[in-house]
Design a protein around this motif. Structure first.
Motif, PDB file in Angstrom:
ATOM      1  N   TYR A 103     -88.788 122.410 -30.690  1.00 45.96           N
ATOM      2  CA  TYR A 103     -88.794 122.483 -32.161  1.00 45.96           C
ATOM      3  C   TYR A 103     -87.480 123.102 -32.653  1.00 45.96           C
ATOM      4  O   TYR A 103     -86.945 124.020 -32.025  1.00 45.96           O
ATOM      5  CB  TYR A 103     -89.979 123.315 -32.664  1.00 45.96           C
ATOM      6  CG  TYR A 103     -91.262 122.521 -32.808  1.00 45.96           C
ATOM      7  CD1 TYR A 103     -91.922 121.998 -31.694  1.00 45.96           C
ATOM      8  CD2 TYR A 103     -91.811 122.284 -34.076  1.00 45.96           C
ATOM      9  CE1 TYR A 103     -93.095 121.260 -31.839  1.00 45.96           C
ATOM     10  CE2 TYR A 103     -92.993 121.550 -34.220  1.00 45.96           C
ATOM     11  CZ  TYR A 103     -93.630 121.041 -33.105  1.00 45.96           C
ATOM     12  OH  TYR A 103     -94.782 120.310 -33.249  1.00 45.96           O
ATOM     13  N   LEU A 158     -74.150 125.993 -34.559  1.00 47.92           N
ATOM     14  CA  LEU A 158     -75.389 125.218 -34.699  1.00 47.92           C
ATOM     15  C   LEU A 158     -75.115 123.730 -34.525  1.00 47.92           C
ATOM     16  O   LEU A 158     -74.038 123.242 -34.869  1.00 47.92           O
ATOM     17  CB  LEU A 158     -75.981 125.432 -36.094  1.00 47.92           C
ATOM     18  CG  LEU A 158     -76.288 126.867 -36.505  1.00 47.92           C
ATOM     19  CD1 LEU A 158     -76.846 126.891 -37.929  1.00 47.92           C
ATOM     20  CD2 LEU A 158     -77.258 127.518 -35.536  1.00 47.92           C
ATOM     21  N   LEU A 168     -71.203 120.996 -21.563  1.00 48.95           N
ATOM     22  CA  LEU A 168     -71.320 122.400 -22.000  1.00 48.95           C
ATOM     23  C   LEU A 168     -72.705 122.975 -21.706  1.00 48.95           C
ATOM     24  O   LEU A 168     -72.847 124.165 -21.495  1.00 48.95           O
ATOM     25  CB  LEU A 168     -71.056 122.529 -23.497  1.00 48.95           C
ATOM     26  CG  LEU A 168     -69.634 122.241 -23.980  1.00 48.95           C
ATOM     27  CD1 LEU A 168     -69.531 122.505 -25.473  1.00 48.95           C
ATOM     28  CD2 LEU A 168     -68.607 123.080 -23.225  1.00 48.95           C
ATOM     29  N   VAL A 228     -70.119 117.116 -29.019  1.00 44.06           N
ATOM     30  CA  VAL A 228     -69.256 118.046 -29.755  1.00 44.06           C
ATOM     31  C   VAL A 228     -67.955 117.322 -30.068  1.00 44.06           C
ATOM     32  O   VAL A 228     -67.297 116.783 -29.174  1.00 44.06           O
ATOM     33  CB  VAL A 228     -69.022 119.335 -28.937  1.00 44.06           C
ATOM     34  CG1 VAL A 228     -67.943 120.203 -29.570  1.00 44.06           C
ATOM     35  CG2 VAL A 228     -70.330 120.120 -28.792  1.00 44.06           C
ATOM     36  N   SER A 280     -68.535 127.504 -24.808  1.00 48.50           N
ATOM     37  CA  SER A 280     -69.937 127.271 -25.134  1.00 48.50           C
ATOM     38  C   SER A 280     -70.617 128.608 -25.367  1.00 48.50           C
ATOM     39  O   SER A 280     -71.262 129.160 -24.482  1.00 48.50           O
ATOM     40  CB  SER A 280     -70.629 126.508 -24.023  1.00 48.50           C
ATOM     41  OG  SER A 280     -71.926 126.147 -24.456  1.00 48.50           O
ATOM     42  N   GLU A 287     -84.006 121.547 -23.838  1.00 46.94           N
ATOM     43  CA  GLU A 287     -83.070 121.222 -24.906  1.00 46.94           C
ATOM     44  C   GLU A 287     -82.147 120.040 -24.546  1.00 46.94           C
ATOM     45  O   GLU A 287     -82.037 119.640 -23.389  1.00 46.94           O
ATOM     46  CB  GLU A 287     -82.200 122.442 -25.244  1.00 46.94           C
ATOM     47  CG  GLU A 287     -82.963 123.657 -25.729  1.00 46.94           C
ATOM     48  CD  GLU A 287     -83.505 124.520 -24.608  1.00 46.94           C
ATOM     49  OE1 GLU A 287     -83.493 124.084 -23.431  1.00 46.94           O
ATOM     50  OE2 GLU A 287     -83.957 125.638 -24.923  1.00 46.94           O
ATOM     51  N   THR A 338     -64.875 122.625 -34.120  1.00 50.71           N
ATOM     52  CA  THR A 338     -65.708 121.537 -33.610  1.00 50.71           C
ATOM     53  C   THR A 338     -67.138 121.667 -34.129  1.00 50.71           C
ATOM     54  O   THR A 338     -67.556 122.733 -34.571  1.00 50.71           O
ATOM     55  CB  THR A 338     -65.755 121.550 -32.066  1.00 50.71           C
ATOM     56  OG1 THR A 338     -66.339 122.785 -31.635  1.00 50.71           O
ATOM     57  CG2 THR A 338     -64.366 121.393 -31.467  1.00 50.71           C
ATOM     58  N   ARG A 381     -76.354 115.618 -33.228  1.00 50.41           N
ATOM     59  CA  ARG A 381     -77.447 115.013 -32.447  1.00 50.41           C
ATOM     60  C   ARG A 381     -78.353 114.192 -33.355  1.00 50.41           C
ATOM     61  O   ARG A 381     -78.555 114.530 -34.523  1.00 50.41           O
ATOM     62  CB  ARG A 381     -78.180 116.158 -31.747  1.00 50.41           C
ATOM     63  CG  ARG A 381     -79.651 116.023 -31.500  1.00 50.41           C
ATOM     64  CD  ARG A 381     -80.067 116.998 -30.389  1.00 50.41           C
ATOM     65  NE  ARG A 381     -81.473 117.335 -30.410  1.00 50.41           N
ATOM     66  CZ  ARG A 381     -82.447 116.496 -30.069  1.00 50.41           C
ATOM     67  NH1 ARG A 381     -82.189 115.268 -29.681  1.00 50.41           N
ATOM     68  NH2 ARG A 381     -83.723 116.893 -30.110  1.00 50.41           N
ATOM     69  N   PRO A 426     -80.821 125.184 -34.936  1.00 46.32           N
ATOM     70  CA  PRO A 426     -80.967 125.679 -33.568  1.00 46.32           C
ATOM     71  C   PRO A 426     -82.430 125.539 -33.168  1.00 46.32           C
ATOM     72  O   PRO A 426     -83.251 125.081 -33.972  1.00 46.32           O
ATOM     73  CB  PRO A 426     -80.611 127.161 -33.714  1.00 46.32           C
ATOM     74  CG  PRO A 426     -81.114 127.514 -35.080  1.00 46.32           C
ATOM     75  CD  PRO A 426     -80.960 126.268 -35.930  1.00 46.32           C
TER      76      PRO A 426
HETATM   77  O1  TXA Z   1     -82.462 120.029 -28.084  1.00 47.32           O
HETATM   78  C1  TXA Z   1     -81.739 120.732 -28.802  1.00 47.32           C
HETATM   79  O2  TXA Z   1     -80.497 120.703 -28.728  1.00 47.32           O
HETATM   80  C2  TXA Z   1     -82.439 121.670 -29.816  1.00 47.32           C
HETATM   81  C3  TXA Z   1     -83.136 120.806 -30.862  1.00 47.32           C
HETATM   82  C4  TXA Z   1     -83.729 121.633 -31.970  1.00 47.32           C
HETATM   83  O3  TXA Z   1     -82.231 119.860 -31.363  1.00 47.32           O
HETATM   84  N1  TXA Z   1     -81.471 122.551 -30.401  1.00 47.32           N
HETATM   85  C5  TXA Z   1     -80.926 123.599 -29.717  1.00 47.32           C
HETATM   86  O4  TXA Z   1     -80.063 124.349 -30.494  1.00 47.32           O
HETATM   87  O5  TXA Z   1     -81.178 123.844 -28.569  1.00 47.32           O
HETATM   88  P1  TXA Z   1     -79.532 125.791 -30.030  1.00 47.32           P
HETATM   89  O6  TXA Z   1     -78.770 126.302 -31.196  1.00 47.32           O
HETATM   90  O7  TXA Z   1     -80.673 126.599 -29.566  1.00 47.32           O
HETATM   91  O8  TXA Z   1     -78.533 125.484 -28.885  1.00 47.32           O
HETATM   92  C6  TXA Z   1     -77.329 124.804 -29.184  1.00 47.32           C
HETATM   93  C7  TXA Z   1     -76.335 124.983 -28.074  1.00 47.32           C
HETATM   94  C8  TXA Z   1     -75.834 126.403 -27.984  1.00 47.32           C
HETATM   95  O9  TXA Z   1     -75.667 126.718 -26.615  1.00 47.32           O
HETATM   96  C9  TXA Z   1     -74.488 126.335 -28.697  1.00 47.32           C
HETATM   97  O10 TXA Z   1     -73.586 127.312 -28.241  1.00 47.32           O
HETATM   98  C10 TXA Z   1     -74.035 124.919 -28.377  1.00 47.32           C
HETATM   99  O11 TXA Z   1     -75.211 124.143 -28.347  1.00 47.32           O
HETATM  100  N2  TXA Z   1     -73.146 124.398 -29.422  1.00 47.32           N
HETATM  101  C11 TXA Z   1     -73.483 123.997 -30.672  1.00 47.32           C
HETATM  102  N3  TXA Z   1     -72.393 123.629 -31.373  1.00 47.32           N
HETATM  103  C12 TXA Z   1     -71.332 123.779 -30.544  1.00 47.32           C
HETATM  104  C13 TXA Z   1     -69.926 123.591 -30.677  1.00 47.32           C
HETATM  105  N4  TXA Z   1     -69.385 123.165 -31.799  1.00 47.32           N
HETATM  106  N5  TXA Z   1     -69.140 123.886 -29.611  1.00 47.32           N
HETATM  107  C14 TXA Z   1     -69.695 124.317 -28.446  1.00 47.32           C
HETATM  108  N6  TXA Z   1     -71.018 124.542 -28.258  1.00 47.32           N
HETATM  109  C15 TXA Z   1     -71.823 124.275 -29.290  1.00 47.32           C
END
Ligand code: TXA
Ligand code: MG
Length: 314
Positions: free
Chosen positions: A30, A57, A187, A93, A217, A173, A110, A114, A135
């Motif tokens: 979720y 995010l 990543l 990304v 990351s 995830e 960046t 998704r 997230p």
């Molecule tokens: O499955 C998923 O990806 C879930 C569902 C809700 O879509 N979302 C998720 O979001 O797991 P979160 O925020 O818990 O994890 C996102 C990961 C984190 O490790 C964050 O550092 C990385 O993705 N991330 C997001 N944007 C990034 C960016 N611009 N550069 C590098 N890493 C990024």
């Protein structure tokens, strides 16, 4: 605040459009959504999750045509990955455009994008008709929620709405690929195994967390995916010590009878049930969770990544 719990994606989308925070189902886990281009709404995500500010995010959209306003440049191989795996559990990304607030990117250049596959998620994103930053919908440090009840456990009263649906079908995830590097960099291991990505783009390197990896990351350096209970990895479930207050999850039957155990049918089932098992152990004040290791191949590599993090964090 009274959290609205609804099965109606149109209502949830209206709440999001007026600046509210909406937890919604996806096939992975979720998510906790806010209008991605609304800084005030995005800031609240960090507040209610107690999420470190330096962790960017992912922006969720329902159609690839929405990506253009969010990014600057779209490498051909990144397009190939998107065409093959979207909608699905892949996050790419890319360099971000000026419309993306720094709150979403954590100040970087960046942005992660998704397109979820889950039907309810798609109805919600379509009705919202704006990019949604999200997230996982857990308090930072806790295992990601795979049911709406787990979301409520962490966030009831703190967010405007929970869009209620079935448990997440994959349970781990999305796979995060940095497409701004040559070659691309993995990543975060996730629901799509790296072997499948390599069928489309043959060179994708994995992140060396020991070196520059953590800066690239940010999510990886934070405590993640851990239950309150201690997590112990075991290769052979016939050698587990008989300890009171312990639990077991794995593919094969252990030698000891546990008050709480889950024997997964296969690797997919192990992945789907792992986080909810962690949460259920915490609800029952289990002290130690024994987790059977699996070969680091396919989704097994992602399961091992999460198990290793959970064990490290405890
Ligand atoms: O499955 C998923 O990806 C879930 C569902 C809700 O879509 N979302 C998720 O979001 O797991 P979160 O925020 O818990 O994890 C996102 C990961 C984190 O490790 C964050 O550092 C990385 O993705 N991330 C997001 N944007 C990034 C960016 N611009 N550069 C590098 N890493 C990024
Ligand atoms: Mg998360």
């Amino acid at each position: 605040m009274q959290t609205v719990v609804t099965e109606n994606p149109i209502l949830a989308a209206e709440i999001l459009r007026t600046g509210g925070l909406v937890a919604f189902p996806t096939e992975t886990v979720y998510g906790l959504g806010a209008k991605a281009l609304d800084e005030t709404a995005v800031k609240r995500i960090f507040e209610v999750k107690h999420r470190p500010q330096d962790n960017p995010l992912i922006i969720h959209i329902y159609d690839l045509s929405q990506i253009n306003e969010l990014i600057e440049g779209f490498p051909e191989n990144a397009q190939k990955l998107c065409e093959r795996f979207m909608p699905g559990p892949l996050t790419v990304v890319l360099n971000c455009s000026k419309v993306v607030p720094k709150e979403v990117t954590a100040g970087g250049n960046t942005v992660g994008i998704r397109i979820p596959k889950n039907e309810t998620a798609r109805k919600f994103l379509r009705a919202a008709n704006v990019p949604v930053a999200a997230p996982s919908a857990n308090l930072s440090g806790k295992p990601s929620p795979t049911t709406y009840q787990a979301v409520l456990e962490d966030l009831d009263g703190a967010i405007e709405c929970v869009l209620k649906a079935e448990a997440s079908e994959l349970g781990l995830e999305s796979t995060v690929v940095d497409c701004t590097t040559t070659p691309f960099t993995l990543l975060r291991q996730g629901a799509i195994p790296i072997e499948e990505l390599q069928e489309v783009v043959d060179e994708i390197v994995t992140l060396d967390e020991a070196s520059s990896g953590l800066a690239r990351s940010p999510g990886l350096k934070h405590k993640h995916y851990s239950p309150q209970a201690k997590v112990r990895l075991i290769d052979f479930p016939h050698q587990i010590p008989d300890l009171p207050g312990s639990a077991y999850i794995g593919l094969t039957m252990p030698n000891v009878r546990f008050s709480k155990s889950y024997i997964a049918a296969d690797l997919e089932d192990y992945a789907r049930c792992l986080y909810e098992f962690f949460r259920e152990c915490d609800r029952q004040s289990i002290q130690i969770i024994f987790c059977q290791t699996v070969p680091r191949k396919g989704i097994g590599a992602t399961i091992m990544d999460r198990l290793a993090r959970a064990a490290r964090g405890s």
